[in-house]
Design an enzyme around this catalytic site. Structure first.
Site, PDB file in Angstrom:
ATOM      1  N   ILE B  78       0.820  -1.213   0.000  1.00 13.28           N
ATOM      2  CA  ILE B  78       0.000   0.000   0.000  1.00 13.28           C
ATOM      3  C   ILE B  78       0.851   1.259   0.000  1.00 13.28           C
ATOM      4  O   ILE B  78       0.742   2.101  -0.873  1.00 13.28           O
ATOM      5  CB  ILE B  78      -0.987   0.009   1.189  1.00 13.28           C
ATOM      6  CG1 ILE B  78      -1.966  -1.161   1.076  1.00 13.28           C
ATOM      7  CG2 ILE B  78      -1.752   1.333   1.219  1.00 13.28           C
ATOM      8  CD1 ILE B  78      -2.859  -1.360   2.281  1.00 13.28           C
ATOM      9  N   GLY B  81       6.551   4.758   4.540  1.00 19.18           N
ATOM     10  CA  GLY B  81       6.842   6.024   5.201  1.00 19.18           C
ATOM     11  C   GLY B  81       8.082   5.861   6.043  1.00 19.18           C
ATOM     12  O   GLY B  81       8.759   4.825   5.955  1.00 19.18           O
ATOM     13  N   TYR B  83       8.241   5.279   9.071  1.00 25.58           N
ATOM     14  CA  TYR B  83       8.043   4.236  10.081  1.00 25.58           C
ATOM     15  C   TYR B  83       8.287   2.852   9.531  1.00 25.58           C
ATOM     16  O   TYR B  83       8.664   1.935  10.228  1.00 25.58           O
ATOM     17  CB  TYR B  83       6.609   4.328  10.604  1.00 25.58           C
ATOM     18  CG  TYR B  83       5.602   4.280   9.479  1.00 25.58           C
ATOM     19  CD1 TYR B  83       5.182   3.057   8.977  1.00 25.58           C
ATOM     20  CD2 TYR B  83       5.133   5.449   8.880  1.00 25.58           C
ATOM     21  CE1 TYR B  83       4.301   2.998   7.912  1.00 25.58           C
ATOM     22  CE2 TYR B  83       4.246   5.391   7.818  1.00 25.58           C
ATOM     23  CZ  TYR B  83       3.837   4.164   7.342  1.00 25.58           C
ATOM     24  OH  TYR B  83       2.979   4.109   6.268  1.00 25.58           O
ATOM     25  N   GLY B  84       8.006   2.656   8.210  1.00 28.07           N
ATOM     26  CA  GLY B  84       8.059   1.323   7.619  1.00 28.07           C
ATOM     27  C   GLY B  84       7.111   1.237   6.442  1.00 28.07           C
ATOM     28  O   GLY B  84       6.947   2.216   5.725  1.00 28.07           O
ATOM     29  N   VAL B  86       3.287  -0.442   4.667  1.00 32.37           N
ATOM     30  CA  VAL B  86       1.961  -0.997   4.920  1.00 32.37           C
ATOM     31  C   VAL B  86       1.576  -1.909   3.755  1.00 32.37           C
ATOM     32  O   VAL B  86       1.743  -1.550   2.592  1.00 32.37           O
ATOM     33  CB  VAL B  86       0.902   0.114   5.079  1.00 32.37           C
ATOM     34  CG1 VAL B  86      -0.460  -0.493   5.403  1.00 32.37           C
ATOM     35  CG2 VAL B  86       1.299   1.092   6.176  1.00 32.37           C
ATOM     36  N   LYS B 102       0.894  -3.132   9.076  1.00 29.61           N
ATOM     37  CA  LYS B 102       1.920  -2.101   9.153  1.00 29.61           C
ATOM     38  C   LYS B 102       3.179  -2.744   9.716  1.00 29.61           C
ATOM     39  O   LYS B 102       3.177  -3.272  10.826  1.00 29.61           O
ATOM     40  CB  LYS B 102       1.425  -0.995  10.093  1.00 29.61           C
ATOM     41  CG  LYS B 102       2.313   0.214  10.198  1.00 29.61           C
ATOM     42  CD  LYS B 102       1.570   1.325  10.941  1.00 29.61           C
ATOM     43  CE  LYS B 102       2.398   2.588  11.043  1.00 29.61           C
ATOM     44  NZ  LYS B 102       1.636   3.691  11.666  1.00 29.61           N
ATOM     45  N   ASP B 204      -1.575  14.306  14.792  1.00 31.62           N
ATOM     46  CA  ASP B 204      -1.239  14.267  13.369  1.00 31.62           C
ATOM     47  C   ASP B 204      -2.481  14.033  12.526  1.00 31.62           C
ATOM     48  O   ASP B 204      -2.477  13.218  11.608  1.00 31.62           O
ATOM     49  CB  ASP B 204      -0.182  13.194  13.096  1.00 31.62           C
ATOM     50  CG  ASP B 204       0.495  13.388  11.731  1.00 31.62           C
ATOM     51  OD1 ASP B 204       0.382  14.491  11.159  1.00 31.62           O
ATOM     52  OD2 ASP B 204       1.120  12.436  11.232  1.00 31.62           O
TER      53      ASP B 204
END
Lengths: 396, 470
Positions: B78, B81, B83-84, B86, B102, B204
């Protein structure tokens, strides 16, 4: 000495708390104040548990207790969500359940248990408490994070047999994780260094060990890391009970002490906090040795009175006799104390707080203080170190 | 249904339900009505995780008993980012529905992935998502800790607000129907109220983080920046210097406030409301980058964009304004230019808000083709829509609407009943989320960031922002 407010008769306009369906009275002095402060149920359920979950306009205006009537966010003082929290749902046990859980762990590892005897859980908890405090001091960590770490250790050891772990690694990891959760993160390298210098024979400087143990801890706790602690209840209630600084400190240290018992796994944080306040109220003005028994009697009497008053319905007017015999003295301090105790008893009588639970908490704490005298630091340490070394858990 | 998956994995869940101390209920000081609600919550004793005994783990390394690839079949990538990544997945063990997994990026030391301690933002998100449960907050299915990686499995949402807004800018540009806007706002506020009541600041909120399921249910997602704000040990500022993507950042944050409140989320909700109406970010500023000294610069351009529409803030409208660290910088901003006439008429004109004009021209601009009284026209949102918007975009955070106040706003009680399906009555359907097939190997250790595919946030030229951990 600072003037202490006389006992207040909680009278005046009765109001119905729609959440707890109990009549609540507000004294003139309480007018304009948020009545939730007198409504013990509000403490517990608090704003938001019945927050809008459905849709449609009716659900925008849910039936609300006064305590949920939107005080500005900055004045919220109670965690909104204890009753729906994972702590309440998964991490509070009955005594029998806790014994069963521990029995099952022992059974699964009978061989280990027989080979490496350990002292009772309270003594192990005292040892962990001391070690957490030592490490916490070196890292300059706040009390609340140390309390959180101890809760994590307790939870972890309801899932994993202690003889299968390196408790020193578990302690360091729990503290590292607790600091992150309390939003006061410490660098992993620093935690490992400090832990290693405290327990050089039991840890390596390899940070990945701690990182790996963090995975273990989080898994065993099912990522349920948010805790509700009694400190917040104490902070909130201190002004309602007109607690003096001494009484607050004593309540605070009783809360600190309860992490050395099983109580955090047995009772909701507000029960612990209320018990700590009661003990502080009855024990504080009696520094004379031997008067503790009288203090305890007073505590029990106050609880019994509150319970009795609850049975009578309103119960408030009748509750004016002094609780216990300890209140007969005529000193002003004592009068103030009696006033506070009466106020406290009235609060309890009006609330639905689990008084039986508080009686049990009181007994547990007293019995803990007795057990503490039998605590042998060296024997406990030796027994722990023995299985860690024998099983090579320090090398892992 | 939520715990079906889990029920299979942990047989003991039934036992724990049966043995749950009923005595606790007897003494439970909440009335039976609420207890019933609590009762309906299943009680799996180990809802998320299970694995081999610790001893073996400690000696042979930590091993997860549940393996991501055994339990889920990844069907596409998907987005990625900082963070990692998805992934989209379906269950292999009969779990109904689809999932978004995620995967948090593990840190790399040299070539080998090492345990280096889980990032604070991952810990927050894991803990918060495990605790929260609300129809308008993204639902966590489970967390799998495996091979030094963290996999958070969420219920899949087919759409998000960014994608829906984007769809309406296409062939030709057409406004989002007012009933949809209302439903989205109601659900979004409902989720916000829940978070705020539970002491959670999202920090956020932006269209890309608001998920919408194919059933039209709005889910607030991405709690990676969220944190508890009840009695923090330190001021919130000391933890994360910068929060909220620049376009949605509240003025008190732009002016350097150290203490902030749920009101910052409400500003973002106001910006999202405006964007649902106009299909563009209302305050589309350019972010000033942090300099090498890691001091947070004054976001002049962003503040200017706000002033252009809202007018200059004044201490009459916002009593604490003069105490803001960046108060001095306000003097260097241009007064709003929207009104040609008021251009040179002193501070009163400079502080006048042009939001009303903005609002009516926005809802009116779309109404040229349809009758103004029609329910399908944005103009049906009327005056109450403006009042709600103005209440959310209030400079003074103390006077800004709270989520609860906003939910009780006449905007929602006038006109048609608000639906809990934001797609109700819509003839059009939105395109499904694009998933790419480039990278379906969730277990690969290749790190994200290098390869961009699917539909990452920035394909629509969104500013990329994540928190810098202190």
């Amino acid at each position: 000495m600072k003037a202490i407010h006389p006992p207040r008769h909680v009278v005046g306009r009765p109001e119905v708390c729609r959440l707890c369906v109990k009549t609540e009275r507000r004294s003139a002095s309480q007018q304009g104040r948020h009545p939730a402060h007198l409504c013990a149920n509000a403490l517990l359920t608090t704003c938001g548990t019945n927050a809008t979950q459905g849709f449609g306009l009716a659900s925008v205006l849910p039936p609300r207790c006064h305590c949920t009537q939107a005080p500005p966010h900055s004045t919220y003082t109670m965690a909104a969500s204890f009753w729906q929290s994972t702590q309440r749902r998964f991490w509070i046990f009955s005594k029998d359940e806790l014994e069963q859980i521990r029995g099952k762990l022992r059974e699964e590892d009978q061989g280990l248990v027989q080979m490496f005897p350990l002292p009772e859980w309270r003594h192990l908890s005292i040892y962990f408490n001391q070690q957490v405090n030592r490490l916490g001091k070196r890292l300059v960590i706040r009390q609340q994070a140390m309390a959180t770490a101890q809760m994590y250790i307790k939870r972890f050891y309801t899932k994993v047999e202690i003889r299968r772990t390196n408790p020193y690694l578990v302690i360091a990891t729990a503290l590292y994780l607790a600091c992150k959760m309390e939003e006061t993160p410490q660098h992993i390298r620093l935690v490992v260094q400090e832990a290693r210098s405290l327990w050089p024979d039991f840890l390596t400087l390899d940070i990945s060990r701690l990182g790996e143990c963090e995975f273990f801890l989080i898994s065993e706790m099912s990522s349920q890391l948010i805790l509700h602690q009694p400190y917040k209840t104490l902070t909130t209630l201190q002004s309602d009970f007109y607690l003096s600084q001494d009484e607050i400190s004593l309540s605070w240290s009783i809360i600190n002490d309860h992490y050395m018992t099983d109580l955090p796994l047995l009772y909701a944080p507000h029960i612990i906090a209320l018990t700590a306040i009661l003990l502080a109220l009855v024990l504080r003005p009696n520094p004379v040795p031997g008067s503790q028994a009288a203090g305890m009697a007073a505590a029990q009497a106050a609880l019994a009175q509150a319970q009795g008053a609850r049975g009578l319905g309103s119960g408030l007017g009748s509750g004016q006799t002094t609780p216990g015999g300890a209140a007969e003295k005529e000193s002003k301090t004592n009068e103030a104390r009696v006033g506070k105790l009466q106020r406290y008893a009235a609060f309890l009588a009006e609330s639905n707080v689990d008084i039986e639970g508080m009686v049990d908490c009181t007994q547990e704490l007293i019995s803990f203080y007795e057990a503490h005298e039998q605590y042998n630091d060296k024997a406990t340490r030796d027994q722990i170190n023995r299985f860690v070394k024998a099983r090579g858990l320090d090398k892992a | 249904m939520p715990f079906d998956v889990i029920g299979q994995a942990t047989m003991e869940s039934d036992d724990s339900l049966a043995s749950y101390p009923l005595s606790c209920y007897e003494k439970c000081p909440i009335p039976p009505r609420h207890i019933r609600q609590l009762d309906e919550i299943p009680f799996p004793s180990r809802p998320y995780l299970d694995y081999y005994p610790a001893d073996r783990g400690i000696n042979a390394g930590y091993q997860s008993k549940v393996r991501v690839i055994d339990k889920y079949k990844v069907i596409g990538f998907i987005s990625s980012g900082t963070y990692g990544r998805v992934y989209k997945a379906v269950g292999r063990q009969g779990q109904p529905g689809e999932f978004a997994i995620k995967k948090f990026k593990p840190d790399k030391e040299g070539e080998q992935i090492q345990y280096t301690g889980i990032s604070q933002s991952a810990v927050r998100e894991m803990a918060l998502c495990s605790e929260l449960s609300h129809p308008n907050v993204i639902r966590l299915v489970e967390i799998i800790l495996e091979d030094k990686c963290i996999f958070m499995v969420f219920e899949y949402a087919e759409h998000d607000l960014l994608q829906i807004i984007h769809h309406h800018t296409q062939n030709p540009r057409h406004p989002i129907p007012p009933a949809t806007v209302k439903s989205i706002m109601f659900q979004l506020l409902n989720g916000c109220q829940y978070l705020h009541n539970n002491w959670v600041l999202h920090r956020d909120l932006k269209p890309a983080n608001i998920m919408v399921t194919s059933a039209g249910q709005v889910n607030i997602g991405d709690l990676g920046l969220a944190r508890l704000f009840q009695k923090p040990l330190h001021s919130l500022f000391s933890g994360d210097k910068v929060v909220v993507t620049i376009w949605y950042r509240a003025p008190e944050l732009l002016l350097g406030s150290r203490h902030y409140t749920p009101a910052i989320d409400m500003w973002a909700v106001g910006c999202i409301f405006a964007e649902l109406l106009s299909l563009r970010p209302i305050f589309k500023g350019e972010e000033a980058k942090m300099d090498s000294k890691k001091t947070v610069p004054f976001q002049r351009n962003q503040m200017q964009k706000i002033v252009d529409i809202m007018g200059l803030p004044t201490k009459e409208r916002w009593p604490h304004l003069t105490g803001m660290p960046e108060y001095g910088a306000l003097g260097s901003l241009q007064p709003p230019m929207l009104h040609h006439h008021s251009h040179h008429h002193g501070s009163k004109a400079a502080s006048a808000s042009h939001l009303e004009k903005w609002y009516y021209s926005t809802i009116g601009a779309h109404s040229s083709t349809s009758s103004p009284s029609s329910n399908s026209s944005l103009s049906s949102l009327g005056q109450e829509g403006y009042k709600l918007l103005a209440g959310l975009l209030e400079y003074d955070p103390d006077r800004r609407l709270t989520a609860q106040q906003a939910l009780q706003h006449p905007f929602f009680s006038t006109g048609d009943k608000v639906s809990n399906n934001c797609f109700e009555g819509l003839k059009t359907t939105y395109p499904m989320r694009r998933v790419s097939q480039d990278d379906n190997d969730i277990r690969t250790s290749s790190l994200p960031g290098t390869k961009r595919s699917g539909l990452p946030d920035d394909s629509l030229v969104r500013p990329v922002k994540r928190v810098k951990e202190a």
